[in-house]
Design a protein around this motif. Structure first.
Motif, PDB file in Angstrom:
ATOM      1  N   GLU A 493       0.824  -1.205   0.000  1.00  0.00           N
ATOM      2  CA  GLU A 493       0.000   0.000   0.000  1.00  0.00           C
ATOM      3  C   GLU A 493       0.859   1.257   0.000  1.00  0.00           C
ATOM      4  O   GLU A 493       0.542   2.244  -0.675  1.00  0.00           O
ATOM      5  N   SER A 494       1.946   1.224   0.781  1.00  0.00           N
ATOM      6  CA  SER A 494       2.827   2.389   0.847  1.00  0.00           C
ATOM      7  C   SER A 494       3.439   2.695  -0.515  1.00  0.00           C
ATOM      8  O   SER A 494       3.493   3.852  -0.957  1.00  0.00           O
ATOM      9  N   LYS A 495       3.886   1.644  -1.208  1.00  0.00           N
ATOM     10  CA  LYS A 495       4.483   1.862  -2.524  1.00  0.00           C
ATOM     11  C   LYS A 495       3.427   2.297  -3.533  1.00  0.00           C
ATOM     12  O   LYS A 495       3.713   3.108  -4.424  1.00  0.00           O
ATOM     13  N   GLN A 496       2.220   1.762  -3.402  1.00  0.00           N
ATOM     14  CA  GLN A 496       1.155   2.190  -4.308  1.00  0.00           C
ATOM     15  C   GLN A 496       0.828   3.671  -4.119  1.00  0.00           C
ATOM     16  O   GLN A 496       0.537   4.383  -5.087  1.00  0.00           O
ATOM     17  N   LEU A 497       0.898   4.139  -2.875  1.00  0.00           N
ATOM     18  CA  LEU A 497       0.631   5.553  -2.600  1.00  0.00           C
ATOM     19  C   LEU A 497       1.697   6.426  -3.263  1.00  0.00           C
ATOM     20  O   LEU A 497       1.381   7.453  -3.880  1.00  0.00           O
ATOM     21  N   LEU A 498       2.955   6.019  -3.156  1.00  0.00           N
ATOM     22  CA  LEU A 498       4.031   6.775  -3.798  1.00  0.00           C
ATOM     23  C   LEU A 498       3.887   6.740  -5.319  1.00  0.00           C
ATOM     24  O   LEU A 498       4.052   7.753  -6.000  1.00  0.00           O
ATOM     25  N   ALA A 499       3.574   5.568  -5.846  1.00  0.00           N
ATOM     26  CA  ALA A 499       3.439   5.423  -7.291  1.00  0.00           C
ATOM     27  C   ALA A 499       2.305   6.281  -7.833  1.00  0.00           C
ATOM     28  O   ALA A 499       2.376   6.771  -8.965  1.00  0.00           O
ATOM     29  N   SER A 692      14.746   4.500  -7.626  1.00  0.00           N
ATOM     30  CA  SER A 692      13.426   4.005  -7.248  1.00  0.00           C
ATOM     31  C   SER A 692      13.425   3.695  -5.762  1.00  0.00           C
ATOM     32  O   SER A 692      14.475   3.457  -5.143  1.00  0.00           O
ATOM     33  N   ALA A 693      12.223   3.688  -5.191  1.00  0.00           N
ATOM     34  CA  ALA A 693      12.052   3.377  -3.775  1.00  0.00           C
ATOM     35  C   ALA A 693      12.041   1.865  -3.601  1.00  0.00           C
ATOM     36  O   ALA A 693      11.141   1.187  -4.105  1.00  0.00           O
ATOM     37  N   LEU A 694      13.032   1.326  -2.895  1.00  0.00           N
ATOM     38  CA  LEU A 694      13.088  -0.114  -2.656  1.00  0.00           C
ATOM     39  C   LEU A 694      12.231  -0.512  -1.469  1.00  0.00           C
ATOM     40  O   LEU A 694      11.763  -1.646  -1.392  1.00  0.00           O
ATOM     41  N   ASP A 695      12.055   0.407  -0.546  1.00  0.00           N
ATOM     42  CA  ASP A 695      11.229   0.112   0.620  1.00  0.00           C
ATOM     43  C   ASP A 695      10.537   1.402   1.050  1.00  0.00           C
ATOM     44  O   ASP A 695      11.087   2.501   0.877  1.00  0.00           O
ATOM     45  N   ALA A 696       9.352   1.261   1.582  1.00  0.00           N
ATOM     46  CA  ALA A 696       8.595   2.439   2.007  1.00  0.00           C
ATOM     47  C   ALA A 696       7.617   2.049   3.092  1.00  0.00           C
ATOM     48  O   ALA A 696       7.120   0.921   3.128  1.00  0.00           O
ATOM     49  N   GLN A 697       7.365   2.985   3.973  1.00  0.00           N
ATOM     50  CA  GLN A 697       6.388   2.794   5.043  1.00  0.00           C
ATOM     51  C   GLN A 697       5.665   4.114   5.255  1.00  0.00           C
ATOM     52  O   GLN A 697       6.295   5.178   5.330  1.00  0.00           O
ATOM     53  N   VAL A 698       4.345   4.051   5.373  1.00  0.00           N
ATOM     54  CA  VAL A 698       3.526   5.246   5.566  1.00  0.00           C
ATOM     55  C   VAL A 698       2.661   5.055   6.803  1.00  0.00           C
ATOM     56  O   VAL A 698       2.017   4.007   6.974  1.00  0.00           O
ATOM     57  N   ARG A 699       2.658   6.053   7.655  1.00  0.00           N
ATOM     58  CA  ARG A 699       1.774   6.051   8.829  1.00  0.00           C
ATOM     59  C   ARG A 699       0.820   7.224   8.690  1.00  0.00           C
ATOM     60  O   ARG A 699       1.232   8.345   8.367  1.00  0.00           O
ATOM     61  N   ILE A 700      -0.461   6.985   8.922  1.00  0.00           N
ATOM     62  CA  ILE A 700      -1.462   8.034   8.839  1.00  0.00           C
ATOM     63  C   ILE A 700      -2.040   8.308  10.214  1.00  0.00           C
ATOM     64  O   ILE A 700      -1.878   7.516  11.146  1.00  0.00           O
ATOM     65  N   GLU A 701      -2.701   9.451  10.343  1.00  0.00           N
ATOM     66  CA  GLU A 701      -3.349   9.785  11.599  1.00  0.00           C
ATOM     67  C   GLU A 701      -4.476   8.794  11.881  1.00  0.00           C
ATOM     68  O   GLU A 701      -5.078   8.230  10.972  1.00  0.00           O
ATOM     69  N   ARG A 702      -4.782   8.624  13.154  1.00  0.00           N
ATOM     70  CA  ARG A 702      -5.795   7.621  13.532  1.00  0.00           C
ATOM     71  C   ARG A 702      -7.182   7.997  13.015  1.00  0.00           C
ATOM     72  O   ARG A 702      -7.964   7.127  12.625  1.00  0.00           O
ATOM     73  N   THR A 703      -7.494   9.279  13.006  1.00  0.00           N
ATOM     74  CA  THR A 703      -8.791   9.734  12.512  1.00  0.00           C
ATOM     75  C   THR A 703      -8.582  10.638  11.309  1.00  0.00           C
ATOM     76  O   THR A 703      -7.596  11.383  11.244  1.00  0.00           O
ATOM     77  N   PRO A 704      -9.495  10.603  10.337  1.00  0.00           N
ATOM     78  CA  PRO A 704      -9.340  11.448   9.145  1.00  0.00           C
ATOM     79  C   PRO A 704      -9.303  12.924   9.510  1.00  0.00           C
ATOM     80  O   PRO A 704      -9.920  13.370  10.477  1.00  0.00           O
ATOM     81  N   SER A 705      -8.561  13.693   8.710  1.00  0.00           N
ATOM     82  CA  SER A 705      -8.437  15.128   8.956  1.00  0.00           C
ATOM     83  C   SER A 705      -9.791  15.807   8.792  1.00  0.00           C
ATOM     84  O   SER A 705     -10.568  15.493   7.893  1.00  0.00           O
ATOM     85  N   ALA A 706     -10.057  16.763   9.697  1.00  0.00           N
ATOM     86  CA  ALA A 706     -11.311  17.516   9.645  1.00  0.00           C
ATOM     87  C   ALA A 706     -11.084  18.962   9.217  1.00  0.00           C
ATOM     88  O   ALA A 706     -11.986  19.787   9.351  1.00  0.00           O
ATOM     89  N   GLN A 707      -9.882  19.283   8.730  1.00  0.00           N
ATOM     90  CA  GLN A 707      -9.608  20.680   8.390  1.00  0.00           C
ATOM     91  C   GLN A 707     -10.466  21.114   7.200  1.00  0.00           C
ATOM     92  O   GLN A 707     -10.702  20.357   6.258  1.00  0.00           O
ATOM     93  N   ARG A 708     -10.940  22.355   7.268  1.00  0.00           N
ATOM     94  CA  ARG A 708     -11.843  22.867   6.239  1.00  0.00           C
ATOM     95  C   ARG A 708     -11.082  23.381   5.024  1.00  0.00           C
ATOM     96  O   ARG A 708     -11.496  23.185   3.886  1.00  0.00           O
ATOM     97  N   GLU A 709      -9.989  24.095   5.258  1.00  0.00           N
ATOM     98  CA  GLU A 709      -9.184  24.612   4.158  1.00  0.00           C
ATOM     99  C   GLU A 709      -8.232  23.525   3.673  1.00  0.00           C
ATOM    100  O   GLU A 709      -7.644  22.796   4.484  1.00  0.00           O
ATOM    101  N   PRO A 710      -8.025  23.380   2.374  1.00  0.00           N
ATOM    102  CA  PRO A 710      -7.218  22.275   1.860  1.00  0.00           C
ATOM    103  C   PRO A 710      -5.765  22.281   2.313  1.00  0.00           C
ATOM    104  O   PRO A 710      -5.148  21.245   2.437  1.00  0.00           O
TER     105      PRO A 710
END
Length: 892
Positions: A493-499, A692-710
């Motif tokens: 998933e992490s590599k797919q996000l980068l791709a 190219s990225a041989l290895d990758a790891q992505v951590r996201i916040e536990r809850t989705p962002s609620a910010q109004r402005e992009p």
């Protein structure tokens, strides 16, 4: 807002809450300091009827009308109510000297929240709490409990610490360092650094802004303000909390998160701020900025009457990245003819102890006129045969012969060189008791010049909308992780996000068991790498979860069993999905690309060397998104591995432009998704063909962002793509309206060339033969948070051409935006000016400005007619110009 701050720094009437006759109280010190104040002074304390012969009032409602500033020194539990009472009685500015708020535990935090709420409800703007106060020496205003007020001068000083401010004020008085203003901010319940940068930045009495900072609030507002003024009015910051222990002490002092010090460094560089490490450097740099030009480079010439101090200066110069200037042959020849035979005519030029004033003059003159020299340091030690005053006079006179090169002096000693130091002071030559201090100042000035050049650098073009960025695919990956309750994306998933953002990745095959691992290895081909696959393990190396260079089927089986058993032993709680199998990718360079969320500045990009031991060597640098090609290039060059990438030993160089584009794409990813908390790409492997990225790891916040402005999570507003709009002119010709970019500098220069002398005269209120790089860079490198320039683009023989540009430059408080426009002569009468004006009015309204103003020459009939059609109010101005103003109504 300027009117508000004027009431703080130039009040007509002050009320002191907590005024007293008890010498041990802050209210007593404040009343004593205000005796020189020339406005009206009203003590407030129900215990007294008079203080120092002045009528004392019991409460806010008893005060006469017209009080500009309330200064509060009462106990902390009373402050919120006093602020509320001030607001009810028309006092809209308050300064709280009282401590016991944000820095005082849970109870203090509660008082802090109550104070902020009371001020907001009452419409009162605050400085403090827990602050020392403020001073305006030119107005004899000392609204603080500091024991000293320095003379009037051109330095504005902002201190977050009251105690530090008090000590610096005392030092400045002793050294006769003049201030335009001083203010202590304390816990910054309301007014913060950004407000004061904007205020002092537009103050004609302030030439340089000095700051002592422990932490920051409102990073975007700070960055926007600093970037607006750092080019024209130097900002020098002493930031405390550089170490973990210092950051903890800053938190205990102010109650605010301090953030990562390396990120502060990156932010200051991006904003064009000079960062110093000591109080002494703060004022040393201020003096150098006030007295001397910036050096064009880092090559320093040293003229001395003693060898030892010159050697120490040379050492300090080399340690800080400077160079001893290599004097030209004709310079050396001149020195040899002018100086004694025993003197050293190489740099450092050593006159020896018995050098005469004329010999010193010859040496200084020759070095200053050498084209290889960017600055000069004159060193003098107190010796019996030395006339310190005469030699100082020589340095002063010779410094005026070359205006573009800075001159510094180290007059070492005390009594014997005192007259010489006075001569240097009078001649505006910064002097220091030791040469190392002079070298440090020189290098601060060098880095400031380099930072300004970076701000003005025109980057290579980078498409606004990269066609192979797939935001929807990236959003789906992050959304799926949120639905599943995961904070770690797995390797695939992490590599797919980068791709999805066009970042090259090396895809591996997942294997749930030993047999799948063998089949995958046979499919990809040996040699292979095997890596543990677990959504619960961030750093695979910490559990020995990576094995490289496996070349046989038996090796695959053996490694698979080892990885499974080893990880279960080290992390029995972790979910194991198996392994990923990858073909070994040949690489010459192993890099790291990463990101994390800083508590102050938001997303931060890290780049540097990767691979084993990289966290020990720490060849890493950090930067803030957004990035362009120029910023990405400098991010790479700030690392040691960056120098190696060009070409090293037998290895061919890596394609750096490709790496720059990867970093820009990486920045886009961070900008578009505030949910991303951390990314690690390691290794990012490169050779002369690419990477190219041989290895990758992505951590996201536990809850989705609620910010109004992009882009609310960013400390620097990115390019505003929402204002890109296709349009048509009166004759139906297609035109693209979009915000200006730094890459537009050549197109902007061409627009100026295609404009007549009359058009340029009307635009710039005088004849302009052309615009140089620095001016064009200022017009194209803008902070979209407070300035907007829209260009009209047409296609001409397959190339873009700017046919017009309209601009608004707003104040920091969204009150007034100043308008200007230039249309190429060939496009007059096509409706370009009308279209651009309508569009910039729409943008100004959307950004919340209250009024658009403009000045135009009385002879500019076309501009007058345009303003009349757009319903501007036109009024007669002074001299040759009239004024136009348009009140902006909200859409509601």
């Amino acid at each position: 807002m300027k009117d508000i701050l004027d009431r703080f720094f130039a009040p007509r009437a002050i009320a002191v809450f907590g005024a007293t006759i008890r010498p041990e109280k802050v209210g007593f010190a404040l009343m004593q300091n205000l005796k020189t104040y020339e406005g009206k002074l009203y003590p407030v304390n129900p215990k007294y009827t008079k203080i120092d012969g002045l009528k004392c009032y019991a409460r806010a409602r008893d005060l006469p009308k017209g009080v500009d500033l309330a200064v509060i020194t009462t106990p902390p539990d009373t402050v919120a109510a006093i602020v509320e009472a001030c607001g009810k009685n028309g006092i809209t500015c308050a300064m709280v000297l009282t401590a016991g708020f944000k820095e005082a535990g849970d109870a203090g935090q509660q008082r802090y929240r109550m104070l902020r709420q009371a001020a907001q409800n009452a419409g009162v703007r605050l400085i403090g709490p827990n602050c020392l106060g403020l001073q305006s020496p030119a107005l004899h205003l000392n609204a603080s409990f500091a024991s000293a007020m320095p003379p009037a001068g051109r330095l504005a000083f902002i201190s977050q610490s009251g105690a530090m401010g008090s000590a610096i004020l005392d030092w400045a008085c002793d050294k006769k360092v003049g201030f335009s203003h001083f203010v202590s901010l304390g816990s910054m319940a309301d007014i913060a650094f950004d407000h004061l940068i904007d205020y002092f930045g537009t103050d004609s009495h302030t030439a340089c802004i000095l700051m002592y900072m422990e932490n920051m609030t409102h990073a975007r507002r700070f960055m926007s303000a600093a970037r607006a003024f750092a080019r024209s009015k130097p900002i020098v910051v002493l930031k405390a909390g550089a170490t973990r222990e210092g950051a903890r002490a800053a938190f205990l002092h102010t109650g605010s998160a301090a953030g990562d010090d390396a990120v502060y460094d990156a932010a200051f560089r991006r904003a064009g701020i000079i960062r110093v490490q000591t109080i002494q450097q703060l004022f040393d740099c201020a003096q150098a900025l006030a007295y001397q030009p910036l050096p064009a480079g880092n090559r320093l010439a040293i003229v001395t009457n003693a060898g030892g101090p010159a050697i120490l200066a040379a050492d300090a110069l080399a340690q800080q990245g400077g160079l001893l200037a290599s004097l030209q042959a004709d310079t050396i020849q001149h020195l040899q003819s002018a100086l004694p035979e025993a003197a050293s005519t190489q740099n450092p030029v050593d006159m020896l102890g018995d050098g005469t004033a004329d010999q010193f003059r010859q040496a200084v003159h020759a070095c200053l006129f050498d084209p290889n020299v960017d600055g000069l340091l004159a060193i003098l030690t107190a010796q019996f045969m030395t006339d310190a005053k005469a030699l100082a006079d020589v340095v002063v006179r010779e410094s005026k012969t070359v205006f573009a090169k800075p001159v510094y002096a180290a007059w070492m000693g005390q009594k014997h060189v005192a007259d010489g130091r006075q001569t240097l002071d009078a001649g505006k030559i910064p002097w220091y008791p030791f040469p190392e201090r002079a070298v440090t100042v020189f290098m601060h000035m060098v880095r400031y010049r380099e930072t300004l050049e970076l701000l003005h650098e025109t980057p290579a073009d980078l498409p606004l909308e990269l066609k192979d960025i797939h935001r929807k695919k990236a959003a789906a990956l992050i959304g799926q992780a949120h639905k599943q309750g995961h904070t770690l994306l797995n390797k695939t998933e992490s590599k797919q996000l980068l791709a999805a953002y066009g970042i090259p990745v090396h895809i591996g095959l997942p294997a749930k068991n030993e047999e799948e691992a063998v089949q995958n290895a046979l499919q990809t081909g040996f040699p292979i790498a095997m890596k543990i696959d677990s959504p619960d393990i961030w750093r695979k190396s910490e559990v020995h979860g990576v094995r490289l260079g496996i070349e046989t089927e038996a090796g695959v089986r053996q490694v698979y069993r080892f990885l499974m058993e080893n990880v279960r032993r080290i992390r029995p709680d972790a979910r194991l999905l198996g392994v990923t199998v990858e073909h070994m990718c040949p690489s010459d360079y192993t890099l790291f690309i990463g990101a994390h969320r800083d508590p102050v500045f938001g997303p931060v990009i890290a780049f540097g060397a990767g691979g084993p031991g990289s966290e020990i060597w720490m060849d890493r640098t950090v930067g803030l998104p957004p990035l362009n090609m120029a910023l990405a290039k400098h991010l790479i060059r700030e690392t040691r591995i960056g120098a190696v990438l060009d070409a090293y030993a037998h290895k061919p160089g890596a394609p750096l432009e490709q790496l720059q584009r990867v970093l820009c794409r990486f920045a886009y990813l961070l900008m578009d998704f505030p949910d991303i908390a951390e990314i690690s790409i390691e290794p990012y492997a490169m050779n002369d063909q690419g990477g190219s990225a041989l290895d990758a790891q992505v951590r996201i916040e536990r809850t989705p962002s609620a910010q109004r402005e992009p882009y609310a999570h960013l400390s620097i507003l990115p390019y505003p793509t929402q204002w890109i709009r296709p349009a048509k002119l009166k004759d139906g010709a297609a035109v693209l309206l979009r915000p200006i970019r730094p890459e537009d500098e050549p197109l902007e220069a061409e627009l100026v060339k295609q404009s007549s002398r009359e058009s340029l005269y009307f635009r710039f209120f005088g004849f302009v033969p052309g615009l140089g790089h620095a001016q064009l860079a200022r017009f194209t490198h803008i902070d979209y948070d407070r300035e907007m320039a829209i260009v009209a683009i047409v296609e001409n023989k397959g190339k873009e051409q700017i046919i017009g540009v309209v601009r608004i430059v707003g104040d920091a408080w969204r009150e007034n935006a100043e308008y200007a426009i230039l249309v190429a002569d060939a496009w007059h009468g096509h409706g370009v000016g009308s279209m651009l004006t309508d569009y910039i009015i729409e943008i100004a309204r959307a950004q919340g400005y209250k009024v658009i103003t403009a000045s135009f020459l009385k002879t500019n009939g076309a501009m007058r007619r345009l303003f009349e059609r757009k319903k501007f109010r036109i009024s007669a101005g002074q001299d040759e110009a009239d004024e136009a103003a348009l009140e902006l109504q909200s859409d509601s």
